[in-house]
Write an enzyme that holds these catalytic residues in place. Structure first.
Site, PDB file in Angstrom:
ATOM      1  N   LYS A  42       0.749  -1.179  -0.035  1.00 59.02           N
ATOM      2  CA  LYS A  42      -0.050   0.020  -0.078  1.00 59.02           C
ATOM      3  C   LYS A  42       0.924   1.125   0.216  1.00 59.02           C
ATOM      4  O   LYS A  42       2.080   1.166   0.635  1.00 59.02           O
ATOM      5  CB  LYS A  42      -0.961   0.099   1.382  1.00 59.02           C
ATOM      6  CG  LYS A  42      -1.612   1.342   1.426  1.00 59.02           C
ATOM      7  CD  LYS A  42      -2.945   1.238   0.846  1.00 59.02           C
ATOM      8  CE  LYS A  42      -3.563   2.576   0.803  1.00 59.02           C
ATOM      9  NZ  LYS A  42      -4.674   2.785  -0.109  1.00 59.02           N
ATOM     10  N   CYS A 128      -2.486   9.065  -7.431  1.00 53.62           N
ATOM     11  CA  CYS A 128      -3.383   9.027  -6.708  1.00 53.62           C
ATOM     12  C   CYS A 128      -4.520   9.867  -6.788  1.00 53.62           C
ATOM     13  O   CYS A 128      -4.195  11.081  -6.624  1.00 53.62           O
ATOM     14  CB  CYS A 128      -3.213   8.821  -5.099  1.00 53.62           C
ATOM     15  SG  CYS A 128      -4.631   8.410  -4.107  1.00 53.62           S
TER      16      CYS A 128
HETATM   17  C1  FMN Z   1      -9.111  -0.155  -2.798  1.00 54.60           C
HETATM   18  C2  FMN Z   1      -8.092   0.281  -3.714  1.00 54.60           C
HETATM   19  C3  FMN Z   1      -6.983   1.039  -2.833  1.00 54.60           C
HETATM   20  C4  FMN Z   1      -5.877   1.318  -3.773  1.00 54.60           C
HETATM   21  N1  FMN Z   1      -4.763   1.861  -3.152  1.00 54.60           N
HETATM   22  C5  FMN Z   1      -3.995   2.270  -3.946  1.00 54.60           C
HETATM   23  C6  FMN Z   1      -2.584   2.768  -3.124  1.00 54.60           C
HETATM   24  O1  FMN Z   1      -2.428   2.813  -2.114  1.00 54.60           O
HETATM   25  N2  FMN Z   1      -1.534   3.212  -4.214  1.00 54.60           N
HETATM   26  C7  FMN Z   1      -1.596   2.922  -5.724  1.00 54.60           C
HETATM   27  O2  FMN Z   1      -0.659   3.405  -6.258  1.00 54.60           O
HETATM   28  N3  FMN Z   1      -2.518   2.461  -6.227  1.00 54.60           N
HETATM   29  C8  FMN Z   1      -3.848   2.105  -5.525  1.00 54.60           C
HETATM   30  N4  FMN Z   1      -4.823   1.657  -6.066  1.00 54.60           N
HETATM   31  C9  FMN Z   1      -5.054   1.266  -7.434  1.00 54.60           C
HETATM   32  C10 FMN Z   1      -4.493   0.179  -7.677  1.00 54.60           C
HETATM   33  O3  FMN Z   1      -3.156  -0.182  -7.527  1.00 54.60           O
HETATM   34  C11 FMN Z   1      -4.580  -0.226  -9.453  1.00 54.60           C
HETATM   35  O4  FMN Z   1      -3.743   0.667 -10.081  1.00 54.60           O
HETATM   36  C12 FMN Z   1      -6.054   0.186  -9.844  1.00 54.60           C
HETATM   37  O5  FMN Z   1      -6.962  -0.346  -9.029  1.00 54.60           O
HETATM   38  C13 FMN Z   1      -6.236  -0.555 -11.290  1.00 54.60           C
HETATM   39  O6  FMN Z   1      -6.228  -1.803 -11.105  1.00 54.60           O
HETATM   40  P1  FMN Z   1      -7.401  -2.943 -10.983  1.00 54.60           P
HETATM   41  O7  FMN Z   1      -8.301  -2.412 -12.108  1.00 54.60           O
HETATM   42  O8  FMN Z   1      -6.637  -4.459 -10.781  1.00 54.60           O
HETATM   43  O9  FMN Z   1      -7.883  -2.800  -9.698  1.00 54.60           O
HETATM   44  C14 FMN Z   1      -5.912   1.106  -5.108  1.00 54.60           C
HETATM   45  C15 FMN Z   1      -7.123   0.505  -5.900  1.00 54.60           C
HETATM   46  C16 FMN Z   1      -8.116   0.069  -4.878  1.00 54.60           C
HETATM   47  C17 FMN Z   1      -9.292  -0.643  -5.631  1.00 54.60           C
END
Ligand code: FMN
Length: 283
Positions: A42, A128
């Site tokens: 995270k 973010c």
């Molecule tokens: C609940 C949640 C928390 C996330 N927290 C972070 C984070 O702390 N840092 C970050 O770079 N991306 C964060 N993301 C983004 C994910 O790392 C990723 O880039 C994004 O969800 C797209 O991938 P996915 O469609 O497979 O989820 C978060 C995504 C979700 C759903």
């Protein structure tokens, strides 16, 4: 083995930052990394943060909308407690995601992580959508992207990934700026800014009003970002966004990604990374 921006990993499937808490996964499932070839933490910030007001997450069609807001213990407790505890249970390289509100914040985070051998790599979160300053504002500006990457590069000798947002007006220039600053790999992409309304009250469903769209709804945007970055730079790329199957992962590899990361798909199916990695070796 695959060389991902200098990080040696056994196969091309990672977890996406913020979607796999190794300590909880270990406690609940007895499996800290869920078969990922590297564990991405995270995003950690310089000081402890509470995160955004609830509700922080809601389902939308074809994905999730989240506005978590980078809660965490701050870098000092992370280095003293969270990172050693994670390293004790994760048997793959750890990529530490860092986020800040100024270039000095990122420099401080790199200074703290440099003496920690458990931090095999750093991922700069410049994307973010759920904090008001820094992060995405830095990663939307060519000069700031190069400067923050160079500041971390000067302090951290191991692999350095830079994570960008989807839908940047000029992704190619930002990608080149990250390379000029010394990035070893790009992670594409973070979530896309979005909003959902409560049909009864007409109020936003999320406490912070807007959030970030993830899951299959994001996939076409993230795939296009990988394609655009691949045409602009020749460093490694981690493709992220809506990956649920090995075929989804293959799309990213075909667009020029070196590896992929799985996020939202882990929530309903913690077996997803292992299944996708296995599917990539058996067509
Ligand atoms: C609940 C949640 C928390 C996330 N927290 C972070 C984070 O702390 N840092 C970050 O770079 N991306 C964060 N993301 C983004 C994910 O790392 C990723 O880039 C994004 O969800 C797209 O991938 P996915 O469609 O497979 O989820 C978060 C995504 C979700 C759903």
């Amino acid at each position: 083995m695959i060389a991902l921006g200098g990080l040696q990993i056994a196969h091309p499937v990672l977890n996406a930052s913020g979607t796999l808490d190794a300590l909880s996964a270990h406690a609940v499932l007895g499996d800290a990394s869920l078969g990922c070839a590297a564990h991405v933490t995270k995003t950690i910030t310089p000081l402890a943060r509470e995160g955004n007001p609830a509700p922080r997450i809601t389902e939308i069609s074809c994905g999730l909308l989240n506005s978590i807001g980078l809660p965490g213990p701050g870098i000092d407790r992370f280095c003293a407690e969270v990172l050693p505890a994670t390293a004790a249970i994760v048997d793959v390289p750890i990529v530490v995601s860092i986020g800040g509100f100024s270039i000095d914040d990122y420099a401080l985070l790199a200074d703290r992580l440099s003496p920690c051998p458990a931090a095999a790599a750093i991922e700069l979160n410049l994307s973010c959508p759920n904090v008001k300053t820094g992060c995405l504002a830095i990663g939307s500006d060519v000069g700031e992207t190069e400067a923050v990457t160079a500041a971390v590069r000067a302090r951290f000798a191991r692999p350095l990934f830079v994570k960008l947002a989807p839908g940047l007006a000029d992704l190619a220039s930002i990608a080149r700026a990250a390379v000029a600053g010394g990035a070893d790999a790009l992670t594409l992409t973070n979530t896309a800014r979005g909003m959902a309304m409560h049909r009864g009250t007409g109020e936003p469903l999320l406490g912070a009003r807007t959030g970030g769209v993830s899951g299959p709804a994001l996939r076409p945007q993230a795939l296009a970002a990988v394609d655009a970055a691949r045409a602009a730079v020749d460093i490694a790329i981690v493709g992220v966004g809506g990956i649920e199957t090995a075929d989804d992962a293959r799309d990213y590899l075909a667009a020029g990604a070196t590896a992929v990361a799985v996020g939202t798909a882990i929530f309903p199916d913690p077996g997803a990374p292992r299944r996708i990695a296995a599917g990539l070796v058996t067509p």
